[in-house]
Write an enzyme that holds these catalytic residues in place. Structure first.
Site, PDB file in Angstrom:
ATOM      1  N   ASN A  63       0.870  -1.172   0.000  1.00 47.47           N
ATOM      2  CA  ASN A  63       0.000   0.000   0.000  1.00 47.47           C
ATOM      3  C   ASN A  63       0.908   1.223   0.000  1.00 47.47           C
ATOM      4  O   ASN A  63       1.694   1.418   0.939  1.00 47.47           O
ATOM      5  CB  ASN A  63      -0.879  -0.030   1.262  1.00 47.47           C
ATOM      6  N   ASN A  90       2.438   4.962 -10.256  1.00 51.00           N
ATOM      7  CA  ASN A  90       1.201   4.881 -11.037  1.00 51.00           C
ATOM      8  C   ASN A  90      -0.050   4.735 -10.159  1.00 51.00           C
ATOM      9  O   ASN A  90      -1.143   5.086 -10.599  1.00 51.00           O
ATOM     10  CB  ASN A  90       1.320   3.680 -12.000  1.00 51.00           C
ATOM     11  N   TYR A 155      -8.328  15.485  -6.644  1.00 50.22           N
ATOM     12  CA  TYR A 155      -7.530  14.748  -7.631  1.00 50.22           C
ATOM     13  C   TYR A 155      -6.596  15.694  -8.401  1.00 50.22           C
ATOM     14  O   TYR A 155      -5.406  15.406  -8.571  1.00 50.22           O
ATOM     15  CB  TYR A 155      -8.490  14.019  -8.574  1.00 50.22           C
ATOM     16  N   LYS A 159      -2.497  15.671  -8.481  1.00 47.79           N
ATOM     17  CA  LYS A 159      -1.739  15.471  -9.720  1.00 47.79           C
ATOM     18  C   LYS A 159      -0.856  16.670 -10.057  1.00 47.79           C
ATOM     19  O   LYS A 159       0.211  16.519 -10.655  1.00 47.79           O
ATOM     20  CB  LYS A 159      -2.696  15.145 -10.875  1.00 47.79           C
TER      21      LYS A 159
HETATM   22  P1  NAI Z   1      -7.216   1.841 -12.124  1.00 50.79           P
HETATM   23  O1  NAI Z   1      -8.207   2.229 -11.089  1.00 50.79           O
HETATM   24  O2  NAI Z   1      -7.620   0.891 -13.197  1.00 50.79           O
HETATM   25  O3  NAI Z   1      -5.893   1.270 -11.428  1.00 50.79           O
HETATM   26  C1  NAI Z   1      -5.311   1.874 -10.296  1.00 50.79           C
HETATM   27  C2  NAI Z   1      -4.574   0.816  -9.497  1.00 50.79           C
HETATM   28  O4  NAI Z   1      -3.997   1.451  -8.335  1.00 50.79           O
HETATM   29  C3  NAI Z   1      -5.503  -0.300  -8.992  1.00 50.79           C
HETATM   30  O5  NAI Z   1      -4.986  -1.560  -9.326  1.00 50.79           O
HETATM   31  C4  NAI Z   1      -5.547  -0.074  -7.488  1.00 50.79           C
HETATM   32  O6  NAI Z   1      -5.712  -1.251  -6.708  1.00 50.79           O
HETATM   33  C5  NAI Z   1      -4.181   0.563  -7.236  1.00 50.79           C
HETATM   34  N1  NAI Z   1      -4.155   1.296  -5.967  1.00 50.79           N
HETATM   35  C6  NAI Z   1      -5.110   2.085  -5.428  1.00 50.79           C
HETATM   36  N2  NAI Z   1      -4.745   2.512  -4.211  1.00 50.79           N
HETATM   37  C7  NAI Z   1      -3.520   1.982  -3.956  1.00 50.79           C
HETATM   38  C8  NAI Z   1      -2.619   2.041  -2.861  1.00 50.79           C
HETATM   39  N3  NAI Z   1      -2.914   2.740  -1.746  1.00 50.79           N
HETATM   40  N4  NAI Z   1      -1.456   1.376  -2.945  1.00 50.79           N
HETATM   41  C9  NAI Z   1      -1.152   0.641  -4.043  1.00 50.79           C
HETATM   42  N5  NAI Z   1      -1.960   0.541  -5.112  1.00 50.79           N
HETATM   43  C10 NAI Z   1      -3.139   1.199  -5.074  1.00 50.79           C
HETATM   44  O7  NAI Z   1      -6.728   3.223 -12.742  1.00 50.79           O
HETATM   45  P2  NAI Z   1      -5.898   3.572 -14.070  1.00 50.79           P
HETATM   46  O8  NAI Z   1      -6.828   4.279 -14.987  1.00 50.79           O
HETATM   47  O9  NAI Z   1      -5.122   2.417 -14.539  1.00 50.79           O
HETATM   48  O10 NAI Z   1      -4.931   4.702 -13.471  1.00 50.79           O
HETATM   49  C11 NAI Z   1      -3.547   4.534 -13.271  1.00 50.79           C
HETATM   50  C12 NAI Z   1      -2.949   5.910 -13.015  1.00 50.79           C
HETATM   51  O11 NAI Z   1      -3.179   6.752 -14.134  1.00 50.79           O
HETATM   52  C13 NAI Z   1      -3.554   6.630 -11.793  1.00 50.79           C
HETATM   53  O12 NAI Z   1      -2.555   7.327 -11.106  1.00 50.79           O
HETATM   54  C14 NAI Z   1      -4.507   7.603 -12.439  1.00 50.79           C
HETATM   55  O13 NAI Z   1      -4.750   8.721 -11.613  1.00 50.79           O
HETATM   56  C15 NAI Z   1      -3.763   7.971 -13.702  1.00 50.79           C
HETATM   57  N6  NAI Z   1      -4.595   8.535 -14.731  1.00 50.79           N
HETATM   58  C16 NAI Z   1      -5.602   7.803 -15.315  1.00 50.79           C
HETATM   59  C17 NAI Z   1      -6.385   8.381 -16.291  1.00 50.79           C
HETATM   60  C18 NAI Z   1      -7.490   7.641 -16.978  1.00 50.79           C
HETATM   61  O14 NAI Z   1      -8.186   8.270 -17.802  1.00 50.79           O
HETATM   62  N7  NAI Z   1      -7.707   6.365 -16.730  1.00 50.79           N
HETATM   63  C19 NAI Z   1      -6.201   9.787 -16.706  1.00 50.79           C
HETATM   64  C20 NAI Z   1      -5.131  10.453 -16.031  1.00 50.79           C
HETATM   65  C21 NAI Z   1      -4.360   9.844 -15.092  1.00 50.79           C
END
Ligand code: NAI
Length: 247
Positions: A63, A90, A155, A159
């Protein structure tokens, strides 16, 4: 250029890589020869994901908000692989609502995971990389960290903060051979964006010059560039990968 990239035997850690963008990033590194660490909240899940990827992948639950987890994560990585070359911050979450309705706990949780998490990881990995005198850190920010967004004060602040962390760490780490850069994704199709109302998706879509939503691969390509030898003279930068949304 991407075809020439070679990450053979490089050790890569991506936080929040149990699914979505993080997982795709790791899969791309794996294909190019890297040893990869799947890290996310759930131990059974990360082990399953790593075992499906192959014998150069391991899963370690952590975490990002818990300092002891991060210390244990990198201790484990060094025990298993001997070093750490590339780290991608990420892990991230959203808790969207208008500012005047936003609970303090939703502010704290988003800042804790998205920003403090990256600080803890950067501090711990940075110490190891400084000793190695080489390393690459790539932070996954967001275009809303550059523009702000109604309903995403927590958020967007997290960021934008990550961009400040990127630029400060870049200055501190450059003399030791470590680069720190950020990718700012636009609208990428993952679980995070899946449950947005169709009307909100359409509003975004109309503003994207390249007329499609992004894929995790679009973000992975930018991360691979920053992590590669091709980017050895690039640090402290933010690359928006958003189909022209914010151009
Ligand atoms: P997602 O929700 O599919 O994946 C995020 C992952 O982070 C999940 O596997 C979750 O379990 C993990 N996570 C959450 N809290 C955690 C913690 N405390 N410790 C360790 N792991 C943790 O999201 P996605 O879309 O793959 O996003 C990945 C990154 O990209 C994030 O930082 C998000 O803010 C960023 N992002 C995503 C965008 C989008 O349109 N999907 C746009 C801009 C940025």
């Amino acid at each position: 250029m991407v075809n020439e990239m070679d990450f053979k035997d490089k050790v890569v850690v991506v936080t929040g890589s149990g699914r979505g963008i993080g997982l795709r990033i790791l899969e791309r590194f794996y294909k190019l020869g890297a040893k990869v660490v799947v890290s996310d909240l759930d131990a059974a899940h990360v082990e399953e994901v790593a075992s499906k990827m192959g014998d150069r992948a391991i899963g370690i639950a952590a975490n990002v908000t818990i300092a002891d987890d991060i210390t244990a994560l990198f201790k484990n990585v060094v025990e298993k692989f001997g070093r750490v070359d590339i780290v991608v911050n990420n892990a991230g979450i959203t808790r969207d609502t208008l500012l005047i309705r936003m609970d303090e706990k939703d502010w704290d949780m988003v800042l804790d995971i998205n920003l403090k998490g990256a600080f803890l990881v950067t501090k711990t990995a940075g110490k190891l990389m400084m000793k190695q005198r080489v390393g690459r850190i790539v932070n996954i920010s967001s275009v809303v960290g550059l523009t702000g967004n109604a309903g995403q004060a927590n958020y967007s602040a997290s960021k934008a903060g990550l961009i400040g962390l990127t630029k400060s760490a870049a200055r501190e780490f450059a003399p030791r051979g470590i680069t720190v850069n950020a990718v700012a994704p636009g609208f990428i199709m993952t679980d995070m964006t899946d449950n947005l109302p169709d009307a909100a998706k359409e509003t975004f879509r109309q503003k994207i010059m390249i007329d499609r939503f992004g894929e995790p691969d679009d973000i992975a390509s930018a991360v691979l560039f920053f992590a590669s030898d091709e980017a050895s003279y690039v640090t402290g930068q933010v690359l928006a990968v958003d189909g022209g949304l914010t151009a």
